[in-house]
Design an enzyme around this catalytic site. Structure first.
Site, PDB file in Angstrom:
ATOM      1  N   HIS A   1       0.629   4.081  -2.814  1.00 32.53           N
ATOM      2  CA  HIS A   1       0.226   5.464  -2.504  1.00 32.53           C
ATOM      3  C   HIS A   1       1.336   6.468  -2.818  1.00 32.53           C
ATOM      4  CE1 HIS A   1      -3.604   4.974   0.128  1.00 32.53           C
ATOM      5  NE2 HIS A   1      -3.570   4.084  -0.842  1.00 32.53           N
TER       6      HIS A   1
ATOM      7  N   ARG B   1       0.832  -1.205   0.000  1.00 34.28           N
ATOM      8  CA  ARG B   1       0.000   0.000   0.000  1.00 34.28           C
ATOM      9  C   ARG B   1       0.871   1.262   0.000  1.00 34.28           C
ATOM     10  NH1 ARG B   1      -2.967   2.307   4.757  1.00 34.28           N
ATOM     11  NH2 ARG B   1      -4.361   3.899   3.913  1.00 34.28           N
TER      12      ARG B   1
ATOM     13  N   TRP C   1     -10.234  -8.908   2.359  1.00 32.87           N
ATOM     14  CA  TRP C   1     -10.961  -9.188   1.117  1.00 32.87           C
ATOM     15  C   TRP C   1     -11.104 -10.689   0.869  1.00 32.87           C
ATOM     16  CZ3 TRP C   1      -7.841  -4.894   1.637  1.00 32.87           C
ATOM     17  CH2 TRP C   1      -8.371  -3.654   1.245  1.00 32.87           C
TER      18      TRP C   1
END
Ligand code: HIF
Length: 288
Positions: A51, A47, A190
């Site tokens: 980002h 992540r 998820w």
């Protein structure tokens, strides 16, 4: 030749072998420091890499992984970046051990290491990013908002220069990790193996039934079978939109095709806006 810290390393030109040593150190720490969520910091490193890169704007050429400007406020305080200090702090001892690598190369290399160590595809990577100062911070609002729909996904990833197929391929990275109520407000993983990179995200999108979660938090979906998994509104948009869904179905059926197309799109993501001086990419060796 300059690698970003000219004074400290005027005579040191790192080779593929030196980057492999950095990779190995990150891989070692991923095993040693297992006090994150499901036992691996890998997901939050992915992540961070994304980002850092996903602020790119192809019109102005601003943003992207070059610069590592998330070290500074205001970018570090942007709502979308909540929680990423954990990833930056995880990598600090690596930077101390290999002071010649720039933060921007280190963060992207860490994303590559995490994906490969969590059994994902090889992600060819090249160095050459320079760290920049606070003036290069990007404005807030360039990263996606999970409460939105397919129009928003196309606007955000189109601004970076991605097409529909690449947008869906990238989305498979949500097979890793989970959402946190104290960061994004969303909650849960998820899929059932959040520390293994798989095509499960797509299979579940296609095969599972998803319902709005009944809770006080932001609107998100929960699986009807176990009620332990989640999807964001932007994730469900991938099966609501016909053009996106074609690719979701392809990747749900064929993990090999997903791995190949994901790798290509992730390589592109990490290189957006970087003024490389070399064409050569390294495929670094996984630890097992
Ligand atoms: Fe994420 N993403 N992402 N994401 N993301 C979260 C977590 C992770 C979006 C929203 C969220 C991508 C695209 C999008 C990872 C990797 C990638 C969270 C939860 C949100 C809300 C944060 C938290 O609360 O901790 C949106 C709206 C995206 C565009 C549609 C990328 C493709 C999937 C580009 C990508 O690579 C990873 C990994 C995590 C898990 C982090 C963790 O700490 O476990």
């Amino acid at each position: 030749y300059s690698n970003g810290d000219a004074k400290a390393s005027a005579t040191f030109v790192p080779t593929q072998d030196d980057y492999q040593k950095v990779y190995n150190e990150i891989a070692r720490l991923l095993v040693e420091k297992d006090d994150y969520d499901d036992g691996s910091y890998g997901p939050v490193l992915v992540r961070l890499a994304w980002h850092a890169s996903g602020t790119y704007d192809k019109e102005t050429g601003t943003g992207g992984s070059n610069g590592a400007t998330m070290r500074f406020a205001p970018e570090s305080d942007h709502g979308a970046n909540a929680g990423l200090k954990l990833a930056r702090d995880f990598l600090e001892p690596v930077k101390q051990k290999f002071p010649w690598i720039t933060y921007s190369d280190l963060w992207t290399l860490a994303g590559v290491t995490a994906i490969q160590e969590l059994q994902g595809p090889a992600i060819p990577w090249r160095p050459g990013r320079q760290d920049r100062d606070v003036a290069a911070c990007t404005p807030d609002g360039r990263l996606p908002d999970a409460s939105k729909d397919q129009k928003h996904i196309r606007a955000i990833f189109g601004r970076m220069g991605f097409d529909d197929r690449e947008m869906v391929a990238l989305s498979g990275a949500h097979s890793l990790g989970r959402a946190h109520t104290d960061r994004s407000g969303y909650d849960g993983p998820w899929d059932f193996s959040p520390t293994v990179f798989t095509n499960e995200f797509f299979r579940l999108l296609v095969e599972e039934k998803w319902a709005w979660k009944k809770w006080n938090g932001p609107d998100q979906f929960t699986d009807k079978t176990t009620k332990t998994l989640m999807m964001l509104p932007t994730d469900l948009a991938l099966v609501k939109d016909k053009e996106f869904k074609k690719h979701v179905e392809r990747y749900a059926k064929d993990s090999e095709v997903f791995f190949k197309e994901f790798s290509d799109a992730f390589v592109k993501l990490l290189e957006l806006g970087v003024p490389f001086t070399s064409e050569e990419r390294y495929t670094l060796k996984t630890s097992s």
